[in-house]
Motif scaffolding. Structure first.
Motif, short mmCIF file in Angstrom:
data_model
loop_
_atom_site.label_atom_id
_atom_site.label_comp_id
_atom_site.label_asym_id
_atom_site.label_seq_id
_atom_site.Cartn_x
_atom_site.Cartn_y
_atom_site.Cartn_z
N THR A 24 -21.83 1.28 11.50
CA THR A 24 -22.40 2.48 10.89
C THR A 24 -23.22 2.12 9.66
O THR A 24 -24.34 2.63 9.46
CB THR A 24 -21.29 3.46 10.49
OG1 THR A 24 -20.52 3.78 11.66
CG2 THR A 24 -21.85 4.73 9.90
N LEU A 25 -22.69 1.24 8.80
CA LEU A 25 -23.41 0.84 7.60
C LEU A 25 -24.72 0.15 7.97
O LEU A 25 -25.76 0.39 7.34
CB LEU A 25 -22.54 -0.10 6.76
CG LEU A 25 -23.13 -0.55 5.42
CD1 LEU A 25 -23.34 0.65 4.50
CD2 LEU A 25 -22.22 -1.57 4.74
N ALA A 26 -24.69 -0.69 9.00
CA ALA A 26 -25.91 -1.34 9.46
C ALA A 26 -26.90 -0.31 9.96
O ALA A 26 -28.11 -0.40 9.70
CB ALA A 26 -25.59 -2.36 10.55
N GLY A 27 -26.41 0.69 10.70
CA GLY A 27 -27.29 1.73 11.22
C GLY A 27 -27.97 2.52 10.12
O GLY A 27 -29.16 2.83 10.21
N TRP A 28 -27.22 2.86 9.08
CA TRP A 28 -27.81 3.59 7.95
C TRP A 28 -28.94 2.79 7.33
O TRP A 28 -30.02 3.33 7.06
CB TRP A 28 -26.75 3.86 6.89
CG TRP A 28 -25.68 4.83 7.28
CD1 TRP A 28 -25.64 5.60 8.41
CD2 TRP A 28 -24.49 5.13 6.55
NE1 TRP A 28 -24.49 6.36 8.42
CE2 TRP A 28 -23.78 6.10 7.31
CE3 TRP A 28 -23.96 4.68 5.35
CZ2 TRP A 28 -22.55 6.61 6.86
CZ3 TRP A 28 -22.73 5.18 4.91
CH2 TRP A 28 -22.04 6.15 5.67
N GLN A 29 -28.68 1.51 7.09
CA GLN A 29 -29.67 0.70 6.39
C GLN A 29 -30.89 0.38 7.26
O GLN A 29 -32.03 0.41 6.79
CB GLN A 29 -29.02 -0.59 5.90
CG GLN A 29 -27.93 -0.35 4.87
CD GLN A 29 -27.42 -1.65 4.27
OE1 GLN A 29 -28.19 -2.54 3.93
NE2 GLN A 29 -26.11 -1.78 4.14
N LEU A 30 -30.65 0.07 8.54
CA LEU A 30 -31.77 -0.20 9.43
C LEU A 30 -32.65 1.03 9.59
O LEU A 30 -33.89 0.92 9.61
CB LEU A 30 -31.24 -0.65 10.80
CG LEU A 30 -30.66 -2.07 10.86
CD1 LEU A 30 -29.83 -2.26 12.12
CD2 LEU A 30 -31.77 -3.11 10.79
N THR A 31 -32.03 2.20 9.67
CA THR A 31 -32.81 3.43 9.80
C THR A 31 -33.58 3.72 8.52
O THR A 31 -34.77 4.06 8.56
CB THR A 31 -31.89 4.61 10.12
OG1 THR A 31 -31.18 4.34 11.35
CG2 THR A 31 -32.70 5.89 10.30
N ALA A 32 -32.92 3.57 7.37
CA ALA A 32 -33.59 3.81 6.09
C ALA A 32 -34.76 2.86 5.90
O ALA A 32 -35.87 3.27 5.51
CB ALA A 32 -32.60 3.68 4.95
N GLY A 33 -34.53 1.59 6.18
CA GLY A 33 -35.61 0.61 6.04
C GLY A 33 -36.74 0.87 7.03
O GLY A 33 -37.92 0.75 6.69
N GLY A 34 -36.37 1.25 8.27
CA GLY A 34 -37.38 1.54 9.27
C GLY A 34 -38.22 2.76 8.92
O GLY A 34 -39.44 2.77 9.13
N LEU A 35 -37.57 3.80 8.38
CA LEU A 35 -38.31 5.01 7.98
C LEU A 35 -39.25 4.72 6.82
O LEU A 35 -40.31 5.35 6.69
CB LEU A 35 -37.33 6.12 7.62
CG LEU A 35 -36.54 6.71 8.79
CD1 LEU A 35 -35.52 7.73 8.29
CD2 LEU A 35 -37.48 7.35 9.81
#
Length: 296
Positions: free
Chosen positions: A178-189
């Motif tokens: 979940t933590l990885a998903g939050w960061q990957l999404t934030a960085g991708g956006l």
């Protein structure tokens, strides 16, 4: 004995992340369209992040919206710097810049975590950088100023991301996926509008590029960052940071697989870097093993 085996397993799993990142330089130069570092960073981050959110079905709450955004910018949003460095420098030279990360982490950890590095780990950190330098730097190394600055910039942001990830931990009930998903999404956006505004998409994406993007987004993205954040939560920051030495060593090993050879000094450097990586997992003379601590 059980705790020692558990610590070794944690180190081994965490090490898979920087080992996979060491393939980035080869994949970038051999398969990806040149001149599109933002696009490469975007495809490495956003699809993997959205997939993780679908799997976990957990969104940040409270101040974790801000924390996830900051960590996403540091750990993920700076990925174009990595790809830019990989494009402008030989793979081994570009990867060498990441070897400075343990020393940067030690300095930041002292200020943000009040974690004073032991002389043992600090000394091995310096020797690790020296060893990596012996492996990949030489009279034939081509140094490009923009590539060097980009590589150092990515190394610095990742070091800050490691320390803040250790400081903030994870919210109760939130796992590393979940933590990885939050960061990957934030960085991708963050990268999405920048990519569209300043770079656009490559004119042609062939089958090799598709495979390269899939590798970077899966093993080098979602899987690697999940293992990395899990390891940061369990290992002392002084033990997890030296594992990034695997990145340049893997890059150098790929070069060997492509027919390159090592001189005597390069072989010495390879052994020295591996020794530094392993020695940093120990607490020093008189103390056995690396203690692990689970972050909730």
């Amino acid at each position: 004995m059980h705790s020692t085996r558990q610590a070794a397993a944690t180190v081994a799993l965490t090490a898979l992340a920087p080992a996979s990142w060491g393939t980035t330089y080869f994949v970038t130069t051999q398969y990806l369209p040149p001149g599109h570092p933002m696009f490469a960073g975007l495809l490495r981050a956003l699809p993997a992040g959205l997939l993780a959110l679908v799997i976990a079905r957990v969104l940040p709450k409270g101040d974790w919206w801000g924390k996830a955004a900051i960590l996403g910018v540091l750990n993920i949003g700076a990925l174009p710097l990595l790809f830019l460095s990989a494009e402008r420098l030989p793979g081994g030279v570009a990867a060498t810049l990441s070897a400075a990360q343990p020393l940067l982490v030690a300095g930041l950890a002292l200020g943000l975590l009040h974690d004073r590095p032991t002389g043992w780990r600090l000394a091995w950190g310096v020797l690790g950088v020296l060893g990596v330098g012996l492996v990949v730097l030489g009279p034939q190394a081509r140094l490009d100023a923009i590539g060097v600055l980009a590589g150092l910039g990515h190394t610095a942001t990742m070091a800050a991301g490691v320390v803040l990830t250790k400081r903030w931990g994870r919210p109760p009930g939130v796992g590393p996926l979940t933590l990885a998903g939050w960061q990957l999404t934030a960085g991708g956006l963050l990268l999405l509008p920048l990519t569209l505004a300043f770079e656009g998409t490559p004119e042609r994406i062939d089958a090799g590029a598709v495979g390269g993007y899939l590798w970077l987004g899966s093993m080098g993205g979602l899987i690697a960052y999940t293992l990395w954040f899990r390891g940061i939560g369990k290992l002392p920051v002084g033990a997890s940071a030296p594992l990034v030495l695997l990145s340049p060593l893997v890059a150098a090993a790929i070069g060997l697989g492509l027919g390159e050879s090592l001189s005597a000094s390069q072989s010495l450097g390879f052994v020295l870097a591996l020794g530094a990586l392993l020695a940093a997992q120990l607490d020093g003379p008189g103390r056995i093993g690396t203690r692990t601590r689970e972050t909730t």
